[in-house]
Design an enzyme around this catalytic site. Structure first.
Site, mmCIF file in Angstrom:
data_model
loop_
_atom_site.group_PDB
_atom_site.id
_atom_site.type_symbol
_atom_site.label_atom_id
_atom_site.label_comp_id
_atom_site.label_asym_id
_atom_site.label_seq_id
_atom_site.Cartn_x
_atom_site.Cartn_y
_atom_site.Cartn_z
ATOM 1 N N LYS A 112 0.837 -1.205 0.000
ATOM 2 C CA LYS A 112 0.000 0.000 0.000
ATOM 3 C C LYS A 112 0.877 1.262 0.000
ATOM 4 O O LYS A 112 0.709 2.160 -0.811
ATOM 5 C CB LYS A 112 -0.923 0.022 1.213
ATOM 6 C CG LYS A 112 -2.232 -0.741 1.048
ATOM 7 C CD LYS A 112 -2.060 -2.227 1.107
ATOM 8 C CE LYS A 112 -3.386 -2.983 1.179
ATOM 9 N NZ LYS A 112 -3.172 -4.448 1.144
ATOM 10 N N LYS A 166 -8.439 0.869 4.678
ATOM 11 C CA LYS A 166 -7.940 -0.501 4.599
ATOM 12 C C LYS A 166 -6.661 -0.666 5.413
ATOM 13 O O LYS A 166 -5.891 0.284 5.586
ATOM 14 C CB LYS A 166 -7.684 -0.897 3.145
ATOM 15 C CG LYS A 166 -6.771 0.038 2.357
ATOM 16 C CD LYS A 166 -6.768 -0.353 0.877
ATOM 17 C CE LYS A 166 -6.007 0.653 0.031
ATOM 18 N NZ LYS A 166 -6.034 0.305 -1.416
ATOM 19 N N ARG A 174 -5.698 -5.245 -12.730
ATOM 20 C CA ARG A 174 -4.390 -5.794 -12.353
ATOM 21 C C ARG A 174 -3.497 -5.778 -13.586
ATOM 22 O O ARG A 174 -3.777 -6.444 -14.585
ATOM 23 C CB ARG A 174 -4.549 -7.208 -11.801
ATOM 24 C CG ARG A 174 -3.257 -8.008 -11.673
ATOM 25 C CD ARG A 174 -2.232 -7.398 -10.709
ATOM 26 N NE ARG A 174 -2.731 -7.151 -9.386
ATOM 27 C CZ ARG A 174 -2.812 -8.076 -8.418
ATOM 28 N NH1 ARG A 174 -2.462 -9.320 -8.670
ATOM 29 N NH2 ARG A 174 -3.250 -7.742 -7.228
ATOM 30 N N ARG A 224 -10.953 -6.606 -12.508
ATOM 31 C CA ARG A 224 -11.684 -7.407 -11.516
ATOM 32 C C ARG A 224 -12.910 -6.598 -11.079
ATOM 33 O O ARG A 224 -12.791 -5.617 -10.356
ATOM 34 C CB ARG A 224 -10.754 -7.748 -10.358
ATOM 35 C CG ARG A 224 -9.566 -8.601 -10.829
ATOM 36 C CD ARG A 224 -8.444 -8.655 -9.823
ATOM 37 N NE ARG A 224 -7.879 -7.336 -9.593
ATOM 38 C CZ ARG A 224 -6.966 -7.082 -8.655
ATOM 39 N NH1 ARG A 224 -6.535 -8.043 -7.869
ATOM 40 N NH2 ARG A 224 -6.500 -5.867 -8.507
ATOM 41 N N ARG A 239 -15.419 -4.047 -3.501
ATOM 42 C CA ARG A 239 -14.133 -4.713 -3.710
ATOM 43 C C ARG A 239 -14.195 -5.550 -4.983
ATOM 44 O O ARG A 239 -15.090 -6.377 -5.158
ATOM 45 C CB ARG A 239 -13.781 -5.615 -2.526
ATOM 46 C CG ARG A 239 -13.716 -4.873 -1.197
ATOM 47 C CD ARG A 239 -13.579 -5.843 -0.047
ATOM 48 N NE ARG A 239 -14.719 -6.756 0.041
ATOM 49 C CZ ARG A 239 -14.773 -7.826 0.833
ATOM 50 N NH1 ARG A 239 -13.746 -8.126 1.604
ATOM 51 N NH2 ARG A 239 -15.853 -8.592 0.847
ATOM 52 N N ASP A 262 -2.205 -2.421 -9.146
ATOM 53 C CA ASP A 262 -3.656 -2.327 -9.063
ATOM 54 C C ASP A 262 -4.065 -0.915 -9.463
ATOM 55 O O ASP A 262 -3.616 0.061 -8.846
ATOM 56 C CB ASP A 262 -4.148 -2.648 -7.658
ATOM 57 C CG ASP A 262 -4.057 -4.128 -7.333
ATOM 58 O OD1 ASP A 262 -3.751 -4.910 -8.246
ATOM 59 O OD2 ASP A 262 -4.277 -4.488 -6.164
ATOM 60 N N GLU A 321 -2.439 0.204 -5.390
ATOM 61 C CA GLU A 321 -1.528 -0.693 -4.685
ATOM 62 C C GLU A 321 -0.482 -1.192 -5.666
ATOM 63 O O GLU A 321 -0.716 -1.239 -6.882
ATOM 64 C CB GLU A 321 -2.275 -1.889 -4.069
ATOM 65 C CG GLU A 321 -3.264 -1.524 -2.995
ATOM 66 C CD GLU A 321 -3.876 -2.752 -2.308
ATOM 67 O OE1 GLU A 321 -3.305 -3.858 -2.442
ATOM 68 O OE2 GLU A 321 -4.923 -2.587 -1.660
ATOM 69 N N ASN A 342 1.676 -4.604 -5.855
ATOM 70 C CA ASN A 342 1.806 -5.927 -5.249
ATOM 71 C C ASN A 342 3.173 -6.530 -5.557
ATOM 72 O O ASN A 342 3.462 -6.852 -6.712
ATOM 73 C CB ASN A 342 0.700 -6.844 -5.751
ATOM 74 C CG ASN A 342 -0.672 -6.374 -5.303
ATOM 75 O OD1 ASN A 342 -1.173 -6.795 -4.271
ATOM 76 N ND2 ASN A 342 -1.270 -5.480 -6.076
#
Length: 313
Positions: A124, A159, A209, A224, A232, A272, A280, A282
């Site tokens: 994050k 979050k 993604r 997504r 979400r 993301d 984000e 990852n």
């Protein structure tokens, strides 16, 4: 190459959607030998990082999809590459694993992703290295600062910093009567910093993604898309995956972030993206290989293994 794969228990995965499994299939197709282990099977003998591991053969099917040979104790430094694919949470166990693998890294074993970078780059917080790419964001454990941000933005996402798969994510609007309890729960009564970001309405079109290999993007993203009534998009939270070509903005975001990933030894990364922003980065165990491969006839894991064959540089 001999490749040690540190992953979640192999008997618990869903091979038709597991990105680590795709990497093992690709390595096997290209003539490399994979060895399976978990974080619980790593240890230190004096100054020698060790693994209880087994050579593994994998099969691209839903059942009876792997075969382990006999377990052995082997120095991690015997391997050419270690793929660290353990899922978060990034907790004390995860941190200790990176320390053990760093000892092997120090003597020449290539750990993907680089252990120091994984420790430094919280998935994050790492977005703050690229402020021109991120939405309005505040990180704090203080309720007053979080409330002030919610009042400024009117509609926000709160979050935790160390979870994955959409765990612990709340949408909080200004005036929400549950604001206090949400902040208390997420911050553990003011002890743990959390992230607050402006809610991005573009989430209805999907949380994209974008997979990056050695700083370069795969030309398609997996959008997504949240279920009806959800905020979400994570597949683990019930979102559906729809492959789409990268937009011009997506490519620009990848160009802004890619050189830093390459410099830090972050070989396989997932960005993301919601709307125009990276939310984000990852670096631990990004997924979505199988979904993109199936929709666009790609071989993303094969691209990654080819990069590993080339070595560092």
């Amino acid at each position: 190459m001999n490749i040690l794969v540190v992953m979640d228990p192999i008997d618990t995965i869903k091979p038709w959607k597991d990105s680590t499994f795709a990497m093992m299939l690709a390595a096997q197709r290209r003539g490399h030998r994979c060895f399976y282990t978990t974080t619980a099977d790593l240890w230190l003998d004096q100054a020698q990082p060790m693994a209880a591991c087994a050579a593994v053969e994998v099969f691209d099917r839903h059942e009876d999809y792997y075969r382990l040979q006999s377990w052995q104790h082997q120095p991690i430094t015997d391997f050419d590459v270690v793929l660290m694919r353990q899922d978060p949470p990034f907790d004390q166990r995860y941190l200790t694993t990176t320390h053990l693998l760093a000892l092997a890294e120090n003597t020449g074993t290539w750990v993907v992703n680089n252990t120091q970078a994984v420790r430094d780059c919280n998935e994050k917080l790492f977005t703050a290295w690229f402020p021109h790419c991120m939405p309005p964001t505040r990180v704090s454990a203080r309720a007053d600062l979080l409330r002030d941000f919610i009042a400024q933005q009117q509609d926000t996402i709160l979050k935790p910093l160390h979870a994955m798969g959409g765990a612990g994510i709340f949408r909080v609007r200004h005036g929400d009567p549950n604001t206090s309890v949400i902040i208390e729960t997420l911050t553990q009564n003011g002890r743990m910093p959390i992230m607050a970001q402006r809610y991005l309405a573009e989430i209805r079109h999907g949380d994209k993604r974008i997979l990056m290999i050695d700083g370069e993007p795969i030309p398609y993203a997996l959008a997504r898309i949240p279920q009806q009534g959800e905020t979400r998009g994570n597949l683990a939270a019930g979102g559906s995956g729809q492959g789409i070509p990268l937009s011009e903005r997506d490519r620009w975001l990848a160009q802004q972030i890619g050189p830093t990933l390459k410099e830090k030894g972050l070989v396989f990364v997932g960005l993301d993206v919601i709307g125009d922003y990276v939310t984000e980065i990852n670096v631990t165990s990004p997924t979505c290989i199988r979904e993109l491969d199936a929709q666009f006839n790609l071989d993303i894991a094969g691209e990654l293994i080819r990069r590993l064959e080339q070595g560092r540089g």
